[in-house]
Write an enzyme that holds these catalytic residues in place. Structure first.
Site, PDB file in Angstrom:
ATOM      1  N   LYS A  78       0.837  -1.207   0.000  1.00  0.00           N
ATOM      2  CA  LYS A  78       0.000   0.000   0.000  1.00  0.00           C
ATOM      3  C   LYS A  78       0.876   1.261   0.000  1.00  0.00           C
ATOM      4  CE  LYS A  78      -4.071  -0.230   2.147  1.00  0.00           C
ATOM      5  NZ  LYS A  78      -5.095  -0.258   3.186  1.00  0.00           N
ATOM      6  N   THR A  92     -10.429  -0.305  13.052  1.00  0.00           N
ATOM      7  CA  THR A  92     -10.997  -0.856  14.297  1.00  0.00           C
ATOM      8  C   THR A  92     -12.172  -1.764  13.918  1.00  0.00           C
ATOM      9  OG1 THR A  92     -12.333   1.170  14.495  1.00  0.00           O
ATOM     10  CG2 THR A  92     -10.334   1.053  15.829  1.00  0.00           C
ATOM     11  N   ARG A 125     -17.484  10.667   4.645  1.00  0.00           N
ATOM     12  CA  ARG A 125     -18.241   9.626   3.948  1.00  0.00           C
ATOM     13  C   ARG A 125     -17.441   9.178   2.735  1.00  0.00           C
ATOM     14  NH1 ARG A 125     -22.792  13.410   2.120  1.00  0.00           N
ATOM     15  NH2 ARG A 125     -20.909  14.673   1.991  1.00  0.00           N
ATOM     16  N   GLU A 126     -17.276   7.847   2.570  1.00  0.00           N
ATOM     17  CA  GLU A 126     -16.618   7.382   1.354  1.00  0.00           C
ATOM     18  C   GLU A 126     -17.445   7.874   0.161  1.00  0.00           C
ATOM     19  OE1 GLU A 126     -15.810   3.142   1.673  1.00  0.00           O
ATOM     20  OE2 GLU A 126     -14.995   3.475   3.669  1.00  0.00           O
ATOM     21  N   LYS A 166     -18.851  10.103  17.759  1.00  0.00           N
ATOM     22  CA  LYS A 166     -18.837   9.335  16.504  1.00  0.00           C
ATOM     23  C   LYS A 166     -19.798   8.141  16.558  1.00  0.00           C
ATOM     24  CE  LYS A 166     -17.546   7.635  12.601  1.00  0.00           C
ATOM     25  NZ  LYS A 166     -17.832   8.256  11.321  1.00  0.00           N
ATOM     26  N   PHE A 218     -31.286  10.033   4.846  1.00  0.00           N
ATOM     27  CA  PHE A 218     -31.206   8.734   5.532  1.00  0.00           C
ATOM     28  C   PHE A 218     -32.591   8.140   5.809  1.00  0.00           C
ATOM     29  CE2 PHE A 218     -26.807   7.480   6.669  1.00  0.00           C
ATOM     30  CZ  PHE A 218     -26.185   8.472   5.937  1.00  0.00           C
ATOM     31  N   GLY A 230     -34.966   0.669   1.558  1.00  0.00           N
ATOM     32  CA  GLY A 230     -34.238  -0.188   0.625  1.00  0.00           C
ATOM     33  C   GLY A 230     -33.545  -1.326   1.332  1.00  0.00           C
ATOM     34  N   GLY A 232     -24.505  -1.023   5.166  1.00  0.00           N
ATOM     35  CA  GLY A 232     -23.393  -1.963   5.293  1.00  0.00           C
ATOM     36  C   GLY A 232     -22.123  -1.148   5.405  1.00  0.00           C
ATOM     37  N   CYS A 265     -18.232   0.844   8.574  1.00  0.00           N
ATOM     38  CA  CYS A 265     -18.462   1.693   9.749  1.00  0.00           C
ATOM     39  C   CYS A 265     -19.765   1.384  10.488  1.00  0.00           C
ATOM     40  CB  CYS A 265     -18.435   3.166   9.347  1.00  0.00           C
ATOM     41  SG  CYS A 265     -16.769   3.733   8.946  1.00  0.00           S
TER      42      CYS A 265
END
Ligand code: NAD
Length: 475
Positions: A51, A102, A171-172, A227, A272, A276, A280, A283
């Site tokens: 990586k 984590t 957020r990805e 968080k 949110f 649906g 997943g 997180c």
């Protein structure tokens, strides 16, 4: 001078800081690149040599829009470099961000903190001078206090090494934007040095704060809790509307209309609240489970017991969509060619950790179906984790000859599919829209049986153009 967030430069209110970022996954690589982009000198460290080699040569080892370009820009600026040496990082940095994973422990709900502990231990051994260690990983409340004791015991600089917590909310898919323009910054500080540590964090984020980002300064445990509390709330909101979908299914109601009506209430809001296949990723699922495990250790199991139901509702969506797929296939999928559109846990990411799409694809395979999966970016990761599935090479390739199509990740290219063109490719026009992302009427009008969880079947056109109300005769 420092780079402002609108692309200009401004007089430097603080000199550039020398910082390290430990762990270069989705969070750490983004953080390292963005910290260099706002003018700091950054050394990023990971134990994964492949990586680090990829990142050092300007190749991002995962998909994140906008990040590859910024990585190359910052490498060229000379402000960003990569290493696998904890000693080099410790000697270089005045501020060290902990960004390692984590994950959920195998066989338990608890978070696996071995990576956090190992990274702090490796760094501590080389900390010879006063510095600030900043935790960004998502951890169970109480971890930061334990790590403070570990640092004081193991670092040659002893109590001159301070620890703060600065949880990350990116957020990805929007990671760069969320890092440079977050909703808020949270600084958890402690003890006599807390005020000075807050000033250091304010210097780190000077351009971000100057752009108007609110800062919440609190104690260590609150910052850790922010968080997990945020993710618990978001998971609850998603599972709430999916629980309503279950009610709609037995009452003939339409959860999409229900969600639309609810979202006009500004106290509820529409974000949110999209029914649906549920959540997943790396997180939400593990964070709510780790919260339950930690609450149990603290003797307050009941306080977050509702999260067990949130998790259960979420997982039920996956089995329910398999049932729906069987229902629209006369109860038998053996030998049927099933196209699964989507493998990533969400669009604009190649992250497949706890991906509902792949979970469902694998469950469909075990019903005897021939499942063909396609995703614009996540196929390489999916192949490694689910080698038993078959993968297509394009959307058209996946659709060709399909007896059933499931849309399970709402990539833009799937949401904008032309139902007429798609209809020419498949064997039977049957769509299960797991993300309620398609215009149902258009698809029905083009002769597709369109089904979604929590929504009644809608009449679709027959080949002659006449509407039919049920599934029989689906072409
Ligand atoms: P990830 O698995 O993508 O990356 C973790 C990285 O840490 C890996 O590259 C791994 O090699 C490295 N690592 C492990 N042990 C190490 C060690 N001892 N020293 C140095 N590096 C080590 O995980 P991620 O998604 O980036 O998540 C990291 C943390 O950030 C987690 O706690 C997660 O909950 C939190 N977080 C993630 C996101 C997200 O969108 N991915 C958002 C907010 C918070």
């Amino acid at each position: 001078m420092f780079d402002t967030l609108d692309g200009g430069t401004a007089p430097d209110p603080n000199p550039a800081l020398r910082m390290t970022v430990i762990g270069t996954g989705y969070l750490g690589a983004t953080h390292a690149v963005c910290m260099a982009a706002i003018g700091h000198e950054v050394v990023a460290l990971d134990v994964d040599e492949a990586k680090i080699a990829a990142l050092a040569s300007g190749v991002l080892p995962f998909h994140e829009p906008g990040l590859p370009e910024l990585l190359q820009e910052q490498l060229a600026s000379g402000r960003l470099r990569f290493t696998t040496s904890a000693q080099e990082a410790a000697e270089f940095g005045d501020v060290h961000f902990i960004c390692v994973g984590t994950p959920q422990q195998p066989g338990s709900y608890a978070a696996d903190l071995t990576y956090v502990d190992a990274s702090v231990r490796a760094l501590a051994a080389h900390l010879q001078r006063p510095c600030l260690v900043v935790g960004k990983s998502t951890v169970p409340v109480g971890t930061a206090a334990r790590l403070t004791a570990m640092l004081h015991e193991l670092a040659p600089a002893g109590e001159d090494v301070h620890l703060t917590w600065n949880p990350e909310f990116l957020r990805e898919g929007f990671a760069v934007e969320d890092t440079l323009r977050p909703d808020r910054l949270v600084f958890g500080v402690q003890g006599d040095g807390g005020a000075q540590d807050e000033l250091t964090l304010r210097a780190v984020y000077a351009p971000v704060i100057a752009a108007g980002t609110p800062v919440v300064v609190t104690n260590l445990s609150t910052s850790e809790l922010v968080k997990v509390a945020a993710n618990s709330f978001l998971a609850t909101k998603i599972s709430f509307i999916n629980a309503m979908a279950e009610v709609c299914e037995v009452t003939g109601s339409d959860v999409k209309d229900l969600a639309a009506a609810l979202s006009h209430d500004t106290r509820i809001g529409g974000r949110f609240l999209r029914p649906g296949l549920g959540f997943g990723g790396g997180c939400l699922p593990k964070d709510i489970r780790a919260f339950m495990a930690r609450a149990n250790e603290l003797g307050i199991t009941q306080a977050v017991e509702f999260l067990r139901e949130v998790d259960a509702i979420n997982l039920r969506r996956r089995s329910r969509i398999v049932s729906l797929a069987l229902e629209v296939s006369d109860g038998d999928l053996s030998g049927a060619r099933v196209a699964v559109l989507g493998a990533a846990f969400k669009p604009d990411s190649d992250d497949i950790r706890d991906s509902p799409a792949l979970d469902v694809a694998d469950a469909l395979r075990s019903t005897g179906a021939h499942v063909v999966v396609w995703d614009p970016h996540a196929v390489p990761n999916a192949k490694r984790a689910y080698p038993q599935l078959t993968y297509a090479t394009s959307t058209e390739d996946a659709l060709r000859g399909a007896d059933l199509v499931l849309l399970l990740t709402e990539w833009e290219e799937f949401c904008t599919l032309d139902p007429v063109r798609a209809g020419e490719l498949v064997n039977r026009r049957v769509m299960v829209d797991g993300r309620q992302a398609l215009p149902a009427e258009h698809w029905a009008h083009a002769g597709w049986v369109y089904r979604a969880l929590g929504r009644p079947a809608i009449p679709h056109a027959t080949p002659s153009g006449a509407p039919v109300s049920q599934l029989e005769g689906a072409a």
